[in-house]
Structures are given as structure tokens and as C-alpha cells.
Motif scaffolding. Structure first.
Motif, PDB file in Angstrom:
ATOM      1  N   ILE A 199       0.098  54.705  30.061  1.00 40.22           N
ATOM      2  CA  ILE A 199      -0.236  53.430  30.869  1.00 40.22           C
ATOM      3  C   ILE A 199       0.652  53.150  32.001  1.00 40.22           C
ATOM      4  CG2 ILE A 199      -1.094  51.046  30.912  1.00 40.22           C
ATOM      5  CD1 ILE A 199      -2.172  51.582  27.874  1.00 40.22           C
ATOM      6  N   ASN A 200       1.906  53.077  31.765  1.00 33.88           N
ATOM      7  CA  ASN A 200       3.178  52.714  32.827  1.00 33.88           C
ATOM      8  C   ASN A 200       2.833  53.798  34.020  1.00 33.88           C
ATOM      9  OD1 ASN A 200       5.446  51.278  33.613  1.00 33.88           O
ATOM     10  ND2 ASN A 200       6.511  53.371  33.403  1.00 33.88           N
ATOM     11  N   GLU A 201       2.765  54.822  33.657  1.00 33.94           N
ATOM     12  CA  GLU A 201       2.476  56.091  34.622  1.00 33.94           C
ATOM     13  C   GLU A 201       1.166  55.898  35.581  1.00 33.94           C
ATOM     14  OE1 GLU A 201       1.339  60.688  34.622  1.00 33.94           O
ATOM     15  OE2 GLU A 201       3.004  60.229  33.259  1.00 33.94           O
ATOM     16  N   ASN A 202       0.067  55.648  34.662  1.00 29.44           N
ATOM     17  CA  ASN A 202      -1.256  55.305  35.197  1.00 29.44           C
ATOM     18  C   ASN A 202      -2.018  54.495  34.517  1.00 29.44           C
ATOM     19  OD1 ASN A 202      -4.062  55.802  36.363  1.00 29.44           O
ATOM     20  ND2 ASN A 202      -4.020  58.191  35.898  1.00 29.44           N
ATOM     21  N   ARG A 203      -2.275  53.287  35.269  1.00 28.53           N
ATOM     22  CA  ARG A 203      -2.746  52.142  34.661  1.00 28.53           C
ATOM     23  C   ARG A 203      -4.103  52.185  34.804  1.00 28.53           C
ATOM     24  NH1 ARG A 203      -4.054  47.675  38.461  1.00 28.53           N
ATOM     25  NH2 ARG A 203      -3.795  48.293  40.581  1.00 28.53           N
TER      26      ARG A 203
END
Length: 636
Positions: A326-330
Motif C-alpha cells: 500500500i505504501n508503494e501503491n495506495r
């Protein structure tokens, strides 16, 4: 059939996560689909008229919307999106030419056009005819479309989002996927005027092959269709196995296709992993995800690893992986749902509610997510959040194949707590009308009794309790845990003692290893000022279940297979609804037949156990693996 080596697997996952941070953002470039979703969200917020969908970033004005949107807010993603747009631009003419050269190929395919506007259907039909299409069916509504999909397998579906009254295009695609009315090779294109973020993200979750905004040109339609068609043909070899629900065979055929089409390895690996999960081969699925991750850190593969971690009872490890995703792709919403599951397994219900609420803000039309959010919010006492989620469910779920009684029952409970019994009773009457089953009748009667109790009408509450007893007498067996807890709360509230204590005791015995549920059982006892008795019951229940299982496993491990079978049969009689006992019972039965030969009566008993497990805890990967093993040893 046994869980994987947690230590080795932990080292692999942790090493990968550390390696990702060492490499930095350059190694974390999202896949084209993920870049697109990010781009769509930013574009829809800044200029909805320019928003593109999951399969098309050049619709509308036929420009590279992904690149423009990315430049507005994220330079790194913009670079990737621009490169992709440039590549598409270079290939566009060639693809259009390929479409024109494929008339012979297209004429034998079967097409379905779904649009409420007859004029639009006619225009699309003419476009397809220009491609060479001969077999073109049409549907003017969602229900008509589903009826056609049930009768016929289509190669290409062009579907509008807004279909007037009834199901919308998203719900048609949802039902087609859930009921497997389309195959892995079916090309599904959404053709719509919907541009807002809410619609784009909701449709993107179901991953159609393209999303075209009206008005569209014939050239754009045919180019997109040709591109999607060529991409999906790599799955043609596994279509029959998939249709026959032989998912393991379909997964093996993916390997054959990878050898022949190395440039399509990643979509084949993703398909293979999903098929392996469907048939309970979690370790093979894990290895498949690992194989994809060896090339790049794909969010779908990391989320797949986390899902397996959750299923193996390792939610803390899964949580860390999912937070990284999620930090990479919210906008990668699958990770939110799995992360919420991790939090729930850890008893972190407030955190689970926050995760689900965040995901619901990005894509608010997921019925399953909203239902889970409502249930979690109600569990932590956040009735306002639960009410919003359940009311949203009633709005978006009216025509969904995933429609369930849970939002009705949950909202009725909230109305009872808010001293609005009239609406609560209306909801309970409605849910019984729409879902006519004994389980819904039981749950509705429990909710009705609690509504009366919360509003001071103990006479009617006791009457509900009496009616519950009558329903149970006709339906032996332990209801689901949440139902048992509510039933015990009601019975204790109206002054009963023996029945709710026995109910909670049985629940504890049959869920001896579920720490969160045991804590909820204790809370019910404590609310009735019976905490000491409840604690004693829980301790004794855990000991009895553990002793029964441990003895059976010991007999099995020491090679005393006949004694192990007899003992597990005894354990099953004592704890008929303990799915952990049932799983071990089935595994020992199957192991006995593997080593001593197939026994028809024992096999029939094993099937009965597996069916019972599926009723108690559907979808467990270990259950699927046992089913496959039993099938493999059964003589043809």
C-alpha cells in the motif's frame, strides 16, 4: 496437506522486503495496470472529462491521459506512463492494420452487446460487422445480459455501465465473474460515458480488458479489441480445463504456455497462482508468486504471498507485506482488504475498520467491502460508521449477485440500539422476504428479540426467545459463531441461564483454538456477571479439544492408523462442529487409505466430513487440498 515451514518462508519474505528498500524507488515501478489506476484517480479528481479506465488511457480525446495525469502529481509515475503512452502511439497504426487484416479470424467469434440504448447497440453492431463479425447478440438490460451469458459462451462482450433500471454494467461483469459465465479468454470491454472517479475505480476492481469513454471511433474500438484479443489468446489452451473446473489441470497448462510464449509469462503466472489457490495448492501458488517476484516486486504477487500468510495463521507477517504494498501503491485495493483481514485475525478491529474505510473512500461501490466495514464497525461500537456502511450496502446491493442478509440484519440491530424499533422491524420483515431460509429466520428472530430488549419490551423479547428455541428444535446443529453469541446475549438478557450457558460451552469446545472468539465468549459471560464461570468453561473446553486431537495425531504419527481412525471418529462424535478436529479427522482417514488401500465406506465418511467443514468454514485452502487428495486416491 501440512503447513509450510514458517521460518524458511519468513526469511524469504523479510529478505525481499529489505531488498526492496535497498534498491529504492527505481526497482518499485508499478505494473502498467497499477500505474493506470493511479493515473485514473488523479485525473478524475483534477479533470473528470479526461479520466481513462483500466484498459485505455487514450479514450475520449484519444490522447495519453495517463501521462498528463501523472505529470500533475507524481513525476516518477509520469515518466513510466509517458513511456507506455509513447509505445502505444508507435504500435497504434500496426495494431489497427492487424485488426483490418484479421477479418477471417473475427468472423467466427461470438459477440454480446449490452447497452440500454438501441441506437448505441446498432452503432456498435455495425462497427463489429466492419470487423467481419457475424454472430452478434444484443441485450438492453443487465438482467437480459445475464440470461444470455447463462445460455451462451461469448468471446467478446461490449458492455455499457449505465443500463437503466436493474443491474448496471459493473454488476453484470461481477456476476459473470462470480458465476464463471465467462472464460479466461473472454474479452470484456466497458463502453460508457461514466467519467467520475467513483465509477472508474469501482469498475477497475473487476479488471475489464478495456474501458472506453463515449463517444468512441470505430478505429479506437477495433484497435482496443484487437489488442485485448491478442493478449487473452494465451489462455486458450486452458479454457476446457477451466470450464470443467479442473483448476489444477488448468494451472499445469499455464506452464506449457509459458514455455511456448515466454513474453506472456507474467499474466500466465498470475493466472496459474489464482488457479492453484482455487484448488487448495497453497504451496505451489506461493512458489508461483515467488517466481514472478524474482523478476520484479509486483503488487499482485506480494498481495498473493500475504494472502497465503493469512491463511496459514501468520497475520503479522502478512500485515507487514501488505503495508509495504500500500505504501508503494495506495490504489491497490486488494491489499487493503487483505490487510483488514490481517488486523481482524490479530484482534485489531479498530485498525481493520480504518483500513476498510480508507479503501471505501477510494472505491465506495464494493458491496463485500462495505459489508465487512459495517460488521467490523458494529463490533467496535462505532454505530455511525456501521450505519453508513450498511445503508450504502442496501443502495448498491439491490441488484448484485453478492447481495446478502448481513446489511439488513446489521442495520436492524443499529436501529434497535438507537431506539428506532419501527425501522428495525421493517428491515427484519424485508430480509425474511428477500432471503427465505431457516438461517435468516433464526437470525431475524434473534435480532427482533434484541430490538425489543433494547427498547424495554421484555415480554416480546422473551417471546422471541421461545420462538428461537422452536426454530432450533427443527434445525439441529450449532449455528455460526456470531449467531450463537447474539442468541446467548438475548437469552441471558431475558433471564434464561441453562440454555445460553450450554450454547456458549458448545461454542467454546468447537472453536477451542480461536482466541478472538473465546475472548468474545468470555465478554458475553462477563456482561451477565458470570465471568468466573465463563473462564472455567473456556479453560476446560480448550483442554478437552486439545487432548482429543493430540491423542489422535500421536496414534497417526506412530503408525497405529486403525486406532487413529477409531479415535478421531470418537473425537468427531464429541465435537461435531469443531472444524479443526474435523480437518485432522479427514486427513487421518485419507492418510490411512493412502497407506492401507482405498475403503469405500471410509471414503464416504471422509466426504461427509469435508462437506461439513465446507459448511462450517467455507473456502479453506486445507479443505480444498484434502478434497483433491481424496479425489486422486479414489478409483475411477
Amino acid at each position: 496437506m501440512l503447513p509450510p515451514n514458517a521460518d524458511d518462508a519468513t526469511l524469504r519474505d523479510n529478505e525481499r522486503i529489505r531488498e526492496r528498500f535497498k534498491k529504492g524507488n527505481a526497482a518499485l515501478t508499478p505494473s502498467n495496470h497499477q500505474v493506470l489506476i493511479q493515473s485514473q484517480a488523479r485525473t478524475a479528481r483534477s479533470n473528470p472529462a479526461q479520466a481513462a479506465g483500466p484498459g485505455d488511457r487514450r479514450v475520449g480525446n484519444n490522447a495519453s491521459n495517463a501521462s498528463n495525469a501523472s505529470n500533475a502529481s507524481n513525476a516518477s509515475n509520469a515518466s513510466n506512463a509517458s513511456k507506455n503512452a509513447a509505445n502505444r502511439s508507435q504500435n497504434s497504426a500496426g495494431e489497427t492494420s492487424a485488426a483490418n487484416l484479421s477479418a477471417e479470424q473475427w468472423k467466427d467469434q461470438r459477440y454480446l452487446l449490452i447497452d440500454s440504448a438501441l441506437t448505441m447497440r446498432q452503432l456498435l453492431r455495425e462497427s463489429l460487422k466492419g470487423l467481419g463479425a457475424r454472430q452478434v447478440d444484443q441485450a438492453g438490460s443487465g438482467n437480459e445480459a445475464v440470461a444470455l451469458l447463462q445460455q451462451q459462451r461469448y468471446d467478446v462482450v461490449l458492455c455499457d455501465f449505465d443500463l437503466g433500471r436493474g443491474k448496471n454494467g459493473q454488476q453484470v461483469l461481477e456476476e459473470a465473474q462470480v458465476r464463471e459465465l465467462i472464460s479466461p479468454t473472454t474479452v470484456w470491454i466497458m463502453v460508457t460515458a461514466e467519467k467520475n472517479l467513483e465509477s472508474v475505480m469501482s469498475i477497475a476492481e473487476y479488471r475489464p480488458d478495456a474501458y472506453l469513454l463515449k463517444p468512441i471511433t470505430e478505429e479506437v474500438l477495433l484497435t482496443r479489441l484487437n489488442r485485448a484479443w491478442k493478449r487473452k489468446q494465451v489462455f486458450r489452451a486452458l479454457e476446457k480445463a477451466y470450464r470443467d473446473k479442473d483448476y489444477y489441470q488448468a494451472a499445469q497448462l499455464c506452464d506449457v504456455q509459458i514455455e511456448q510464449h515466454k513474453n506472456q509469462a507474467l499474466p500466465l503466472l498470475r493466472m496459474k497462482a489464482g488457479l492453484l489457490l482455487k484448488c487448495g495448492q497453497t504451496e505451489l501458488a506461493r512458489a508461483t508468486y515467488e517466481r514472478a517476484l524474482a523478476t520484479r516486486n509486483f503488487n499482485w504477487a506480494m498481495t498473493g504471498i500475504a494472502k497465503i500468510r493469512n491463511q496459514n495463521g501468520e497475520p503479522e507477517i502478512a500485515k507487514q507485506i501488505l503495508l509495504d504494498v500500500i505504501n508503494e501503491n495506495r490504489y491497490y485495493l486488494d491489499a487493503y482488504d487483505e490487510l483488514a483481514s490481517s488486523h481482524q485475525q490479530l484482534g485489531q478491529f479498530e485498525e481493520a475498520a480504518k483500513v476498510l474505510e480508507r479503501a471505501a473512500k477510494i472505491s465506495p461501490n464494493s458491496l463485500k467491502r462495505q459489508t465487512t466495514l459495517g460488521a467490523v464497525a458494529l463490533k467496535i461500537g462505532n454505530t455511525e460508521q456501521a450505519e453508513r456502511a450498511f445503508r450504502k450496502c442496501l443502495t448498491i446491493g439491490e441488484h448484485s449477485v453478492l447481495k446478502s442478509p448481513d446489511p439488513y440484519l446489521g442495520l436492524a440491530s443499529i436501529c434497535g440500539l438507537k431506539k428506532v424499533p419501527e425501522e428495525a422491524l421493517q428491515l427484519l420483515a424485508q430480509v425474511q422476504k428477500e432471503f427465505n431460509s431457516d438461517q435468516v429466520k433464526l437470525r431475524s428472530k434473534i435480532a427482533e428479540g434484541l430490538v425489543h430488549h433494547h427498547n424495554g419490551d421484555d415480554v416480546r423479547a422473551r417471546r422471541s426467545g421461545t420462538e428461537i428455541g422452536q426454530i432450533l428444535s427443527h434445525n439441529p446443529g450449532l449455528p455460526p459463531p456470531a449467531v450463537c453469541l447474539d442468541m446467548a446475549r438475548l437469552l441471558l438478557a431475558v433471564g434464561a441461564s441453562e440454555a445460553p450457558v450450554q450454547l456458549l460451552t458448545d461454542l467454546a469446545k468447537n472453536n477451542h483454538d480461536n482466541e478472538i472468539l473465546l475472548d468474545e465468549i468470555l465478554q458475553v459471560f462477563e456482561s451477565a456477571k458470570m465471568g468466573d464461570q465463563g473462564l472455567s468453561i473456556i479453560v476446560e473446553s480448550r483442554k478437552q479439544a486439545s487432548d482429543l486431537m493430540n491423542r489422535g495425531v500421536l496414534l497417526w504419527k506412530t503408525g497405529k492408523l486403525d486406532d487413529a481412525v477409531k479415535w478421531m471418529r470418537h473425537a468427531r462424535r464429541l465435537l461435531p462442529n469443531n472444524h479443526r478436529v474435523l480437518l485432522n479427522c479427514a486427513q487421518i482417514y485419507i492418510s490411512s487409505m493412502e497407506k492401507q488401500g482405498y475403503e469405500p465406506m471410509l471414503a464416504d465418511e471422509t466426504r461427509e466430513i469435508l462437506q461439513q467443514i465446507d459448511r462450517l468454514a467455507p473456502g479453506q485452502q486445507r479443505l480444498l487440498a484434502l478434497m483433491n487428495t481424496l479425489k486422486a486416491i479414489t478409483p475411477v
